[in-house]
Write a protein that holds these residues in place. Structure first.
Motif, PDB file in Angstrom:
ATOM      1  N   MET A 292     -68.581  20.995  45.150  1.00  0.00           N
ATOM      2  CA  MET A 292     -67.433  21.761  45.591  1.00  0.00           C
ATOM      3  C   MET A 292     -67.804  22.667  46.745  1.00  0.00           C
ATOM      4  N   THR A 293     -66.809  23.284  47.374  1.00  0.00           N
ATOM      5  CA  THR A 293     -67.089  24.074  48.560  1.00  0.00           C
ATOM      6  C   THR A 293     -67.853  25.337  48.199  1.00  0.00           C
TER       7      THR A 293
ATOM      8  N   ARG B 118     -66.388  32.199  38.677  1.00  0.00           N
ATOM      9  CA  ARG B 118     -67.221  32.978  37.749  1.00  0.00           C
ATOM     10  C   ARG B 118     -66.420  34.184  37.271  1.00  0.00           C
TER      11      ARG B 118
ATOM     12  N   CYS C 141     -67.663  23.870  35.004  1.00  0.00           N
ATOM     13  CA  CYS C 141     -66.765  24.176  36.118  1.00  0.00           C
ATOM     14  C   CYS C 141     -65.286  24.245  35.737  1.00  0.00           C
TER      15      CYS C 141
ATOM     16  N   PRO D 185     -75.263  20.183  46.361  1.00  0.00           N
ATOM     17  CA  PRO D 185     -75.576  21.013  45.189  1.00  0.00           C
ATOM     18  C   PRO D 185     -76.363  20.247  44.138  1.00  0.00           C
TER      19      PRO D 185
ATOM     20  N   ILE E 168     -77.443  26.765  39.529  1.00  0.00           N
ATOM     21  CA  ILE E 168     -76.990  27.630  38.435  1.00  0.00           C
ATOM     22  C   ILE E 168     -78.187  27.871  37.533  1.00  0.00           C
TER      23      ILE E 168
ATOM     24  N   LYS F 289     -76.015  32.989  38.393  1.00  0.00           N
ATOM     25  CA  LYS F 289     -76.229  32.995  36.942  1.00  0.00           C
ATOM     26  C   LYS F 289     -75.079  32.215  36.318  1.00  0.00           C
TER      27      LYS F 289
ATOM     28  N   SER G  27     -72.003  31.444  34.205  1.00  0.00           N
ATOM     29  CA  SER G  27     -70.929  32.286  33.690  1.00  0.00           C
ATOM     30  C   SER G  27     -69.965  31.367  32.930  1.00  0.00           C
TER      31      SER G  27
ATOM     32  N   ARG H 119     -66.868  29.686  31.394  1.00  0.00           N
ATOM     33  CA  ARG H 119     -65.472  29.669  31.800  1.00  0.00           C
ATOM     34  C   ARG H 119     -64.608  29.014  30.732  1.00  0.00           C
TER      35      ARG H 119
HETATM   36  N1  5AD Z   1     -71.129  29.686  36.480  1.00  0.00           N
HETATM   37  C1  5AD Z   1     -71.950  29.862  37.530  1.00  0.00           C
HETATM   38  N2  5AD Z   1     -71.851  29.167  38.667  1.00  0.00           N
HETATM   39  C2  5AD Z   1     -70.873  28.239  38.743  1.00  0.00           C
HETATM   40  N3  5AD Z   1     -70.537  27.383  39.724  1.00  0.00           N
HETATM   41  C3  5AD Z   1     -69.474  26.657  39.318  1.00  0.00           C
HETATM   42  N4  5AD Z   1     -69.119  27.029  38.077  1.00  0.00           N
HETATM   43  C4  5AD Z   1     -69.990  28.000  37.699  1.00  0.00           C
HETATM   44  C5  5AD Z   1     -70.134  28.763  36.529  1.00  0.00           C
HETATM   45  N5  5AD Z   1     -69.340  28.578  35.466  1.00  0.00           N
HETATM   46  C6  5AD Z   1     -71.274  27.266  40.975  1.00  0.00           C
HETATM   47  C7  5AD Z   1     -71.824  25.857  41.169  1.00  0.00           C
HETATM   48  C8  5AD Z   1     -70.935  25.305  42.231  1.00  0.00           C
HETATM   49  C9  5AD Z   1     -70.661  26.554  43.044  1.00  0.00           C
HETATM   50  C10 5AD Z   1     -69.539  26.507  43.990  1.00  0.00           C
HETATM   51  O1  5AD Z   1     -70.420  27.540  42.062  1.00  0.00           O
HETATM   52  O2  5AD Z   1     -73.154  25.954  41.618  1.00  0.00           O
HETATM   53  O3  5AD Z   1     -71.543  24.285  42.981  1.00  0.00           O
END
Ligand code: 5AD
Ligand code: SF4
Length: 521
Positions: A1-2, A90, A203, A319, A361, A391, A393, A395
């Motif tokens: 993702m971006t 996050r 994500c 990534p 991450i 770190k 996080s 979701r």
């Molecule tokens: N916690 C931490 N980092 C995250 N990313 C996506 N979801 C999470 C999450 N729950 C990071 C990933 C992604 C970037 C845009 O954000 O590394 O590639």
């Protein structure tokens, strides 16, 4: 993702550009309509949080609102409507926006007629909750519902609250003409696809931005051509996962606004490599970047296309998230460490000078010390030019939240993140040092924030390059005219010899400027 451009927890763009033409209002009188040039424009201030996609979306929203009589302003205090385009990636990003929403109470105390809207991923994720718990919010609109903003604003105008968070399988805003915001007039984003079908376990994006769909390739090329005609020098093609771009010209629903509609036999779909080639060939003076690739989908065809066109930048954001195959499996990333390293080898094979950046991450569910060491060793092997490091996080709704406990203590996440950042800083410094002594092509973007005597730009590998703002230009007769007041304009491509480097930027001396500058100096 971006990837985030300036940290997802800060607002990264605001409206600031010349307002579109004033609306012409009409009123009736003795059976005819007489045009009346009265100022009827309302003022909107828009603030974007999170990734580049949100910046691009804000520009689409700006395009939709311009037609509805809104003029941009660059201070919330001046606006009739404040829109916050939000990020849910996050928890910290959401927290920052929730604080900002609270601040809107102060603005409303000063301006009773002010309306406040929440757009983007938080709008999608929190929906009516936002309207109920944050009384200051009048309007909640998800990423696929921006076309309905005019009707929703009409409703808000009558004192009601309005919400539309419907996700779509088709919406690409393909034919909407974006209004460029906070622009340097040199670099621009163009969205090529929306949503994501990948379901990485950590994500939230597939829940907030819905299913993947690709935009009409011809509308993308047209938008890029339009940017060239307006003097832009660089475009970044955006998608959560650009490697799965696929657009079928025969698909009439997807082809709304396209010049090629269902005709005769079924043409093959345009994939991402095709699209890159189309844009590069149609706009040979435009530099092309893109974001974001997915390691499981990145093809050799894309790499070969990048190698073929000099105007496609030699830079890939790929990534990795973790260097441990066990963690990658739990993350549902669809590749393991060996596959990822093989993709890195392919990039180096096709483009030995290509820069590579990544997202990592740390502290994902079940990550052991051994897993963490594997991430460090992968970073050491690859030698990334740059990395965004986070770190984990948790979701809500995601696979990880449902399936795995968030069991790495916060202090351990913090310590691992510190180690990762320290290693990356060393690696970035090494990569940047390797540019010293080389001559690079740099596209100038503007005046350096640190020194009014310097300009900044980027080389093809996306490294920031700082050069003196005023140059002495060698003349055709061999003499060097020192033109203290001769300024290199943003948007110019120049040749620069790199003289020194830090982990964050390169410094250089100007070696070559375009003919038109040499002749006017
Ligand atoms: N916690 C931490 N980092 C995250 N990313 C996506 N979801 C999470 C999450 N729950 C990071 C990933 C992604 C970037 C845009 O954000 O590394 O590639
Ligand atoms: Fe990117 Fe994976 Fe999230 Fe899709 S699900 S946006 S590929 S991190």
């Amino acid at each position: 993702m971006t990837p985030p451009t300036a940290g997802p927890e800060r607002p990264i763009s605001t409206w600031s550009q010349t307002p579109p033409d004033t609306l012409t209002a009409r009123r009736s009188g003795s059976g005819t309509f007489a045009p009346l040039s009265i100022e009827v424009r309302k003022k909107v201030y828009i603030e974007s949080y999170g990734c580049q996609m949100n910046v691009s979306d804000s520009e689409v929203v700006a395009g939709i609102l311009a037609k509805d009589g809104y003029t941009p302003v660059d201070r919330a205090e001046e606006a009739d409507l404040v829109l916050l385009n939000t990020c849910s990636i996050r928890e910290k990003a959401e927290y920052t926006v929730l604080q900002r929403i609270n601040e809107m109470n102060n603005l409303k105390a000063l301006n009773k007629d002010l309306k406040v809207g929440v757009l983007g991923c938080m709008a999608e994720r929190m929906r009516e909750d936002l309207l109920e718990k944050k009384k200051v919010v009048d309007l909640v609109v998800g990423p696929d519902a921006y076309r309905t903003l005019p009707e929703l604003l009409d409703k808000v105008g009558t004192g009601q609250k309005a919400v539309n968070v419907l996700l779509s399988r088709e919406e690409t805003y393909g034919e909407i003409v974006p209004v460029r915001l906070d622009t340097n007039g040199v670099t621009a984003f163009v969205t090529i696809m929306r949503g994501c079908d990948n379901m990485c376990a950590f994500c939230v994006v597939p829940f907030t931005r819905g299913r993947e769909r690709s935009r009409d390739a011809y509308s993308i090329v047209d938008e890029c051509r339009d940017l060239v005609s307006k003097g832009y020098g660089e475009v970044t093609l955006l998608g959560q996962n650009v490697d799965s771009y696929k657009w079928r010209p025969h698909d009439v629903r997807a082809a709304v606004g396209s010049r090629q509609q269902a005709a005769g036999s079924e043409p093959p779909p345009v994939d991402f490599a095709d699209l890159l080639g189309m844009v590069a060939a149609a706009c040979p003076t435009l530099r092309i970047r893109y974001s974001t690739s997915h390691p499981k989908d990145m093809t050799d065809k894309v790499l070969a296309t990048m190698a073929l066109y000099p105007n496609i930048c030699k830079y890939i954001h790929l990534p990795v998230q973790s260097g441990s195959s066990a963690v990658l499996k739990r993350m549902n990333r669809g590749y393991d460490r060996a596959w990822y390293l093989q993709r890195i080898a392919a990039i180096r094979h096709f483009m030995p000078d290509c820069a590579i950046s990544t997202d990592i991450i740390t502290g994902f569910c079940g990550e052991t010390e051994e897993d963490h060491q594997q991430t460090l060793s992968l970073m050491d092997d690859v030698g990334y030019d740059m990395a965004y490091m986070f770190k984990y996080s948790e979701r809500p709704k995601t696979l990880a939240a449902r399936k795995y406990p968030d069991d790495v203590p916060d202090d351990v996440k913090g310590r691992r993140l510190t180690e990762i950042i320290a290693l990356q800083k060393r690696k970035s410094a090494e990569r940047m040092a390797a540019f010293v002594g080389q001559e690079q092509e740099v596209l100038l973007e503007g005046v350096s924030k640190r020194s009014a005597e310097h300009l900044y730009g980027r080389n093809s590998q996306n490294a920031v390059v700082i050069v003196p703002r005023f140059v002495s230009v060698p003349q055709a007769d061999g003499s060097k005219r020192t033109a203290a007041d001769h300024e290199l304009p943003p948007g110019t491509f120049i040749r620069v010899r790199i003289t020194s480097a830090t982990s964050g930027s390169l410094q250089g001396e100007v070696r070559g400027v375009p003919d038109e500058i040499a002749h006017t100096a």
